[in-house]
Design a protein around this motif. Structure first.
Motif, PDB file in Angstrom:
ATOM      1  N   ASP A  57       0.758  -1.143   0.184  1.00 58.16           N
ATOM      2  CA  ASP A  57      -0.139   0.000   0.050  1.00 58.16           C
ATOM      3  C   ASP A  57       0.911   1.236   0.052  1.00 58.16           C
ATOM      4  OD1 ASP A  57       0.397   0.423   2.854  1.00 58.16           O
ATOM      5  OD2 ASP A  57      -0.822  -1.202   2.897  1.00 58.16           O
ATOM      6  N   ALA A  76      -7.602   2.364  -5.648  1.00 57.01           N
ATOM      7  CA  ALA A  76      -6.556   3.747  -5.676  1.00 57.01           C
ATOM      8  C   ALA A  76      -7.477   4.653  -5.812  1.00 57.01           C
ATOM      9  CB  ALA A  76      -5.771   3.901  -7.014  1.00 57.01           C
ATOM     10  N   THR A  81      -3.819   7.435  -2.742  1.00 58.57           N
ATOM     11  CA  THR A  81      -3.582   6.278  -1.967  1.00 58.57           C
ATOM     12  C   THR A  81      -3.746   5.083  -2.893  1.00 58.57           C
ATOM     13  OG1 THR A  81      -5.874   5.839  -1.265  1.00 58.57           O
ATOM     14  CG2 THR A  81      -4.435   7.027   0.007  1.00 58.57           C
ATOM     15  N   ALA A  82      -3.277   3.955  -2.743  1.00 56.58           N
ATOM     16  CA  ALA A  82      -3.136   2.996  -3.507  1.00 56.58           C
ATOM     17  C   ALA A  82      -3.053   1.746  -2.732  1.00 56.58           C
ATOM     18  CB  ALA A  82      -2.147   2.767  -4.689  1.00 56.58           C
TER      19      ALA A  82
END
Length: 694
Positions: free
Chosen positions: A551, A590, A567-568
């Motif tokens: 992450d 994501a 974010t992913a």
């Protein structure tokens, strides 16, 4: 079910306006924490964050690696790197407690109304041993509380919120009012939320309404170089829908009491003391809030109670960054669940029969350094005990359950064991880069439902897979080997925090076919399960599993007032003993947000992308899901120094989609087909007014 507003953003995505280490907002800030002053500490201040949902679990789910297990408007669970339920150490104001419902209709964050949340702390990856046992990360919802002021006389403070959401015609009111001086603080908190059934493109999700009231008071006193705090809170959840479950909440009435002290008692000695009690009283049924069974003989109402008492002591010897910490804690629980038929007083049975448990633990933890390398290492030991009483049955209960109850009564219904947890974190400062490495050996014991549920029912601890489950008295403890590696990078315009992780879990507890001949009804358990509509019940059992993935969160100050944040997350979770996947795992996803930020206002847009999830559990009869892309808008205006307004639009293009973690509809007469995965919210607007000061 309550799907989150698209713009109830992750700490890193929604708020490009705030510098990474800016002044925290007193209303709602997420603090993603590993250990303070270590490479895993990250303070993301959200003074302009827009939060539409009443469910605090949805707020946590916006952190990298996290996701929402959506079991109803007020029943969301946090999934973190593939783990959820009791695998995650979730607390409210640092207080551990047992939820009341056997289906986890009241998970811990059910008791953190967003109007009262000050911040949410997330231990990324590995929770430190001082916070207790548990194989997942840790989450702590910190509620608003009066703060000591600088003056000798009492000064008033206020922190109030009001909001409205169009997608379910819901509203919230709540906040804090207090008086404080340099030595005394007095505060009251209150919130009320109510929402109707959620709208989606194509209709309405029946039995997705909610209603919750929370009130409380607290007082604090400076004692020498420390402070003593006493708090009480009462929460009453009224009829609230749970479409993925066979029943809905009719009430959850809960009382919280806590007394704590912390402070310096001598140079290099810092003491923390805590004692608390939580009492949950819960009623759920299958007919009051949804279309009930055709016959009153099939009506069911379940009463469930849970009482938790805790006490803890911790002594830190040394400074904040060079110390040894030693401590001990104790936790006792009592749980009970009684299934009834309101139309027949002679029909009742205790599916969880007066289960008592205790845990006594001790730990040692050290913060130290080796040249340029910083470290935190710790170990804890816990002794666990659990015992169940004989089931109680009414005269109208048929023979099948009676046979199972007699067999359970004749069995050894007591259990005890010891567990050991060990953690080690390492990090170093190398210019703008901070590499970090963590290892841990963590354990979890089976909960009351997994071990002592003698009667096959739909209670699954919130799995909501539609299967009927039965427990196993002989379950072994889960044992997890955990490793993480990553780094933090930050300069004046950009930051990024990628992490790779791996968890190997031996004796992982999940449902498996009851016997080697599923579908052939040759056992009393299968006979009773078949009478309840499932000819292939599952039993909780030990299997071998592994979780791995990555992450990332990042932010870029492009230039001037323009910011980009994102974010992913990716997690792979599967069985090691057979060729199957684990159940209800978030697909790769994501989020990306761009925002234009001025001093008194900001505007932005966000995209969310979720991949398809076809790595599903055959054991749990899980259905695959399609990927989707959603867009949303958000904005914030500071009208004065104390008054602000936030607004957002969810699912801007009114797209029909289904979240893989949403669960399956169990409510007849809904616009969602029975057994179909529940859809997400349609286009919905949200507005919130916030006032702080006095």
């Amino acid at each position: 079910m309550k799907k989150i507003l698209l713009t109830a953003f992750t700490a890193n995505v929604a708020l490009g306006a705030t510098p990474l280490f800016a002044q925290a907002d007193p209303l709602t800030d997420i603090i993603v924490i590993g250990q303070r002053d270590t490479a895993t500490t990250d303070r993301v201040e959200n003074d302009k964050e827009i939060v539409s949902t009443p469910d605090a679990a949805a707020l946590v789910a916006r952190a990298p690696g996290a996701a929402l297990i959506d079991n109803g408007g007020l029943s969301g669970q946090v999934q973190y790197r593939g783990l959820f339920g009791d695998h995650i150490l979730v607390r409210v104001d640092g207080q551990r407690f047992s939820s009341g419902g056997p289906n986890l209709m009241d998970p811990p964050l059910h008791y953190a109304p967003m109007a009262l949340v000050d911040r949410i702390e997330v231990d990324r990856g590995i929770s430190p041993v001082r916070k207790g046992p548990g194989i997942g990360g840790g989450v702590n919802a910190v509620l608003k509380q009066a703060q000591f002021s600088d003056g000798a006389t009492l000064q008033p403070q206020a922190d109030l919120t009001a909001g409205y959401r169009s997608g379910d015609n819901s509203y919230l009111l709540g906040g804090l009012a207090s008086l404080s001086s340099e030595r005394v603080k007095l505060g009251i908190i209150a919130s009320y939320e109510k929402g109707e059934d959620l709208q989606f493109p194509g209709g309405t999700i029946a039995s997705s309404n909610f209603e919750r009231l929370s009130v409380g008071a607290h007082a604090g006193l400076k004692v020498g170089d420390g402070s003593l705090t006493l708090s009480y809170r009462r929460q009453e959840t009224d009829p609230t829908g749970n479409p993925p479950f066979p029943m809905d909440i009719q009430f959850v009435n809960t009382d919280f009491l806590n007394l704590s002290y912390e402070g310096q008692i001598r140079d290099s000695l810092y003491l923390e003391l805590d004692a608390g009690h939580v009492a949950v009283r819960h009623l759920m049924d299958n007919f009051s809030s949804r279309q009930g069974p055709a016959s009153t003989m099939d009506q069911r109402a379940t009463y469930a109670d849970a009482d938790t008492s805790t006490a803890a002591v911790s002594l830190r010897i040394g400074t904040a960054d060079r110390h040894v910490r030693i401590g001990a804690d104790v936790e006792t629980t009592d749980k009970d669940a009684r299934i009834t038929n309101p139309s027949n007083d002679a029909f009742f049975l205790t599916s969880l029969s007066n289960i008592s448990g205790s845990r006594v633990g001790a730990f040692v933890e050290s913060r130290l350094g080796f040249g340029p390398v910083e470290a935190e290492v710790g170990a804890r030991f816990d002794h666990h005990q659990m015992e169940a009483s004989s089931p109680q049955l009414g005269s109208a209960v048929p023979m099948g359950p009676r046979i199972l109850a007699d067999a359970f009564t004749a069995s050894d219904r007591s259990w005890s064991d010891n567990t050991v947890d060990v953690t080690a974190r390492f990090w170093s400062e190398i210019g703008n880069i901070k590499p970090r490495l963590s290892f841990a050996y963590k354990t979890r014991v089976a909960n009351a439902l997994e071990r002592f549920s003698w009667l096959p029912t739909g209670a699954s601890g919130g799995l909501a897979d539609g299967n009927i489950y039965v427990g196993d008295l002989n379950l072994d403890n889960e044992k997890a080997w955990i490793a993480e590696i990553g780094f933090d990078y930050q300069d004046s315009r950009f930051y990024a925090r990628p992490t790779l992780f791996y968890r190997r879990i031996d004796d992982f507890i999940q449902g498996v076919p009851f016997d080697d001949t599923p579908g052939i009804i040759d056992n009393p358990v299968e006979m009773v399960a078949n009478m309840n509509g499932d000819s292939t019940p599952l039993r909780f059992a030990n299997v071998d599993a592994e979780f791995y993935g990555a992450d990332l969160d990042f932010g870029w100050h492009i230039g001037g007032p323009l910011h980009l944040d994102g974010t992913a997350s990716y997690v792979r979770a599967k069985r090691r003993d057979i060729d199957d996947n684990l159940y209800r795992i978030a697909p790769p996803n994501a989020r990306l947000a761009v925002s234009w930020q001025e001093k008194a206002w900001h505007l932005g847009a966000e995209l969310q992308a979720y991949a398809e999830q076809n790595k599903v559990s055959a054991t749990n009869s899980e259905q695959p899901s399609d990927g989707y892309l959603l867009a949303g808008l958000f904005g914030h205006v500071a009208l004065t120094s104390t008054l602000s307004i936030d607004a957002s639009v969810e699912n801007l293009f009114n797209k029909h989609y289904t979240d893989h973690l949403a669960g399956y509809n169990r409510v007849s007469g809904s616009d969602v087909v029975l057994g179909a995965r529940l859809p997400g919210s349609g286009r919905s607007a949200f507005i919130r007014l916030r006032w702080t000061g006095m």
